[in-house]
Design a protein around this motif. Structure first.
Motif, PDB file in Angstrom:
ATOM      1  N   ILE A 169       0.830  -1.201   0.000  1.00 18.49           N
ATOM      2  CA  ILE A 169       0.000   0.000   0.000  1.00 18.49           C
ATOM      3  C   ILE A 169       0.867   1.255   0.000  1.00 18.49           C
ATOM      4  N   VAL A 170       1.908   1.256   0.826  1.00 18.99           N
ATOM      5  CA  VAL A 170       2.806   2.410   0.893  1.00 18.99           C
ATOM      6  C   VAL A 170       3.510   2.618  -0.452  1.00 18.99           C
ATOM      7  N   ALA A 171       3.916   1.533  -1.078  1.00 15.78           N
ATOM      8  CA  ALA A 171       4.576   1.631  -2.390  1.00 15.78           C
ATOM      9  C   ALA A 171       3.618   2.201  -3.433  1.00 15.78           C
ATOM     10  N   ARG A 172       2.372   1.744  -3.420  1.00 15.92           N
ATOM     11  CA  ARG A 172       1.368   2.286  -4.355  1.00 15.92           C
ATOM     12  C   ARG A 172       1.139   3.765  -4.108  1.00 15.92           C
ATOM     13  N   ASP A 173       1.052   4.148  -2.850  1.00 16.10           N
ATOM     14  CA  ASP A 173       0.851   5.557  -2.518  1.00 16.10           C
ATOM     15  C   ASP A 173       2.027   6.400  -2.999  1.00 16.10           C
ATOM     16  N   ALA A 174       3.249   5.880  -2.847  1.00 16.93           N
ATOM     17  CA  ALA A 174       4.432   6.610  -3.295  1.00 16.93           C
ATOM     18  C   ALA A 174       4.380   6.822  -4.808  1.00 16.93           C
ATOM     19  N   GLU A 175       3.917   5.828  -5.520  1.00 15.56           N
ATOM     20  CA  GLU A 175       3.788   5.970  -6.979  1.00 15.56           C
ATOM     21  C   GLU A 175       2.743   7.025  -7.342  1.00 15.56           C
ATOM     22  N   LEU A 176       1.660   7.038  -6.603  1.00 21.45           N
ATOM     23  CA  LEU A 176       0.633   8.055  -6.840  1.00 21.45           C
ATOM     24  C   LEU A 176       1.166   9.465  -6.592  1.00 21.45           C
ATOM     25  N   VAL A 177       1.945   9.626  -5.544  1.00 22.85           N
ATOM     26  CA  VAL A 177       2.512  10.933  -5.215  1.00 22.85           C
ATOM     27  C   VAL A 177       3.453  11.379  -6.326  1.00 22.85           C
ATOM     28  N   LYS A 178       4.225  10.455  -6.886  1.00 21.39           N
ATOM     29  CA  LYS A 178       5.135  10.809  -7.980  1.00 21.39           C
ATOM     30  C   LYS A 178       4.364  11.368  -9.169  1.00 21.39           C
ATOM     31  N   GLY A 179       3.141  10.895  -9.357  1.00 25.83           N
ATOM     32  CA  GLY A 179       2.337  11.317 -10.494  1.00 25.83           C
ATOM     33  C   GLY A 179       1.623  12.646 -10.296  1.00 25.83           C
ATOM     34  N   LEU A 180       1.750  13.236  -9.130  1.00 21.06           N
ATOM     35  CA  LEU A 180       1.073  14.524  -8.873  1.00 21.06           C
ATOM     36  C   LEU A 180       1.755  15.664  -9.596  1.00 21.06           C
TER      37      LEU A 180
END
Length: 71
Positions: A60-71
């Protein structure tokens, strides 16, 4: 308790759980609030020892980190 700002949350418990928490608090000479904090920490400790939970949390943390990169 972790230093910094505290966040107030509301937790609903049944009357029996409330009475048990009150008894524990009185015996331990601590607040009911502290009873719940300690119980929550025990729950977190148990989860840290569960490899499947840790794996899921890391995913979950890894997925969230990927989402943040896409902001």
């Amino acid at each position: 308790m972790v230093e910094g700002k505290a966040k107030v949350i509301t937790v609903r418990v049944c009357a029996e759980e409330s009475q048990k928490a009150d008894i524990v608090a009185r015996v331990e000479e601590i607040s009911v609030n502290e009873v719940f904090r300690r119980g929550l920490e025990c729950y977190f400790e148990k989860k840290r020892e569960d490899p499947e939970f840790v794996r899921q949390a890391q995913a979950i943390v890894a997925r969230d980190a990927e989402l943040v990169k896409g902001l």
